[in-house]
Design an enzyme around this catalytic site. Structure first.
Site, short mmCIF file in Angstrom:
data_model
loop_
_atom_site.label_atom_id
_atom_site.label_comp_id
_atom_site.label_asym_id
_atom_site.label_seq_id
_atom_site.Cartn_x
_atom_site.Cartn_y
_atom_site.Cartn_z
N ASN A 249 0.86 -1.18 0.00
CA ASN A 249 0.00 0.00 0.00
C ASN A 249 0.90 1.23 0.00
O ASN A 249 1.48 1.57 1.02
CB ASN A 249 -0.89 -0.03 1.26
N LYS B 144 0.05 4.25 -0.32
CA LYS B 144 -0.63 5.44 0.22
C LYS B 144 -0.43 6.62 -0.76
O LYS B 144 -0.34 6.40 -1.96
CB LYS B 144 -0.13 5.76 1.63
N HIS C 214 -9.32 0.89 5.15
CA HIS C 214 -8.02 1.09 5.81
C HIS C 214 -8.24 2.03 7.00
O HIS C 214 -9.08 2.94 6.93
CB HIS C 214 -7.02 1.68 4.82
N GLU D 125 -6.74 4.53 7.96
CA GLU D 125 -6.61 5.95 7.63
C GLU D 125 -7.90 6.48 7.00
O GLU D 125 -8.27 7.64 7.18
CB GLU D 125 -5.38 6.17 6.72
N GLU E 111 -5.03 -5.06 10.92
CA GLU E 111 -4.01 -4.02 11.09
C GLU E 111 -4.27 -3.25 12.37
O GLU E 111 -5.09 -2.31 12.38
CB GLU E 111 -4.07 -3.05 9.91
N GLY F 90 2.65 2.33 10.69
CA GLY F 90 3.56 3.46 10.48
C GLY F 90 4.28 3.91 11.73
O GLY F 90 4.90 4.98 11.74
N SER G 92 3.76 -2.11 10.41
CA SER G 92 5.22 -2.08 10.55
C SER G 92 5.90 -3.41 10.24
O SER G 92 6.85 -3.80 10.91
CB SER G 92 5.61 -1.58 11.95
N GLY H 175 2.96 -1.10 4.32
CA GLY H 175 2.97 0.34 4.00
C GLY H 175 4.38 0.82 3.72
O GLY H 175 4.89 0.68 2.61
C1 PEP Z 1 -0.54 0.10 6.11
O1 PEP Z 1 -0.58 1.23 5.69
O2 PEP Z 1 -1.47 -0.67 5.83
C2 PEP Z 1 0.60 -0.31 6.91
C3 PEP Z 1 0.56 -1.49 7.48
O3 PEP Z 1 1.64 0.58 7.05
P1 PEP Z 1 3.08 0.28 7.71
O4 PEP Z 1 3.58 -1.01 7.11
O5 PEP Z 1 3.92 1.46 7.32
O6 PEP Z 1 2.87 0.17 9.17
#
Ligand code: PEP
Length: 254
Positions: free
Chosen positions: A9, A11, A98, A100, A170, A176, A216, A237
């Site tokens: 992803n 973003k 998601h 966000e 998630e 993040g 992460s 991400g």
């Molecule tokens: C995501 O945006 O779905 C995500 C898991 O981000 P990150 O890997 O940066 O934590």
């Protein structure tokens, strides 16, 4: 055997040319280095999708996904993009709900149920996201929160339609932040989700469901996370913005 899926992803990152360069690097590395049936999904911004799909061509283990879509098919909805339009530019997957989107765009389970329907109606696979905030985990509400996100967003579907759904767990506190859920925490929630699906649709549908972990994930924690029996892939991400780290995560999935 359920499908193993790693999705990147991106973003709101990468200019068009940067996105093409990153995609080309990933496509070449996947072709040369990945010898498993793992499905690799690239989810760039909308504007890049058609070109990225063109670069992927007919590589069987790679596809494109969008990061969002609108509930309606077409019409006077300025600025929105429908699942039907995304299908027409070569998408196979669409991320729905998601955290966000839930946080910054106030998307609720009822809306996400409609988005899921739109994705499925157009012959694509929704990657339906769920996950608790830090406060919810600290107050031990995480199972309750995940149950309502999953049941309100997905359990109106028939068993047959549900067969095309991917779920991504998630935890919001791990996205993040550099903080990853422990393998035990992640496995516990994945098993819980599979149990919910089994109660609703039966053991066979539950066993066929791909449940990705996101939060992460990095090359150095991916092997351990992906070794868990109910973790079938990752939604990545930050580490998806760099070809080497993303492909190393793909290689961690066996
Ligand atoms: C995501 O945006 O779905 C995500 C898991 O981000 P990150 O890997 O940066 O934590």
């Amino acid at each position: 055997m359920r499908k193993k899926i790693i999705a990147g992803n991106w973003k709101m990152n990468k200019s068009f040319q940067e996105g093409l360069d990153l995609s080309s690097e990933i496509i070449n590395m996947v072709r040369d280095e990945v010898h498993t049936a793992t499905q690799v999904v690239l989810c760039p911004p909308f504007t890049h999708l058609n070109a990225v799909a063109g670069l992927i061509g007919n590589a069987v283990n790679m596809s494109t996904g969008a990061q969002n879509c609108y509930t309606e098919t077409s019409g006077a909805y300025t600025g929105e993009v429908s699942a039907a339009i995304l299908k027409s530019v070569g998408c196979s997957y669409i991320i729905v709900g998601h955290s966000e989107r839930r946080q910054y765009f106030a998307e609720k389970n009822a809306t996400l149920a409609k988005k899921t329907d739109a994705v499925l109606a157009n012959g694509m696979n929704p990657i339906y996201c769920c996950g608790e905030t830090l406060d919810e985990r600290n107050s031990e509400k995480h199972f309750e929160v995940i149950k309502s996100q999953v049941s309100e967003g997905l359990f109106h579907l028939s068993g047959e339609a549900f067969g095309n759904v991917v779920i991504a767990y998630e935890p919001v506190w791990a996205i993040g932040t550099g903080v990853t859920a422990s393998t035990a925490q992640a496995q516990e929630v994945h098993a819980f989700i599979r149990g919910l699906v089994s109660e609703k649709y039966g053991i066979e549908v539950a066993n066929n469901l791909t449940i990705q972990y996101g939060g992460s994930v990095k090359p150095d924690n991916a092997v351990e996370l992906f070794s868990q029996p109910d973790i079938d892939g990752g939604l990545i991400g930050g580490a998806a913005l760099q070809s080497r780290s993303f492909v190393d995560i793909v290689k961690a999935m066996n």
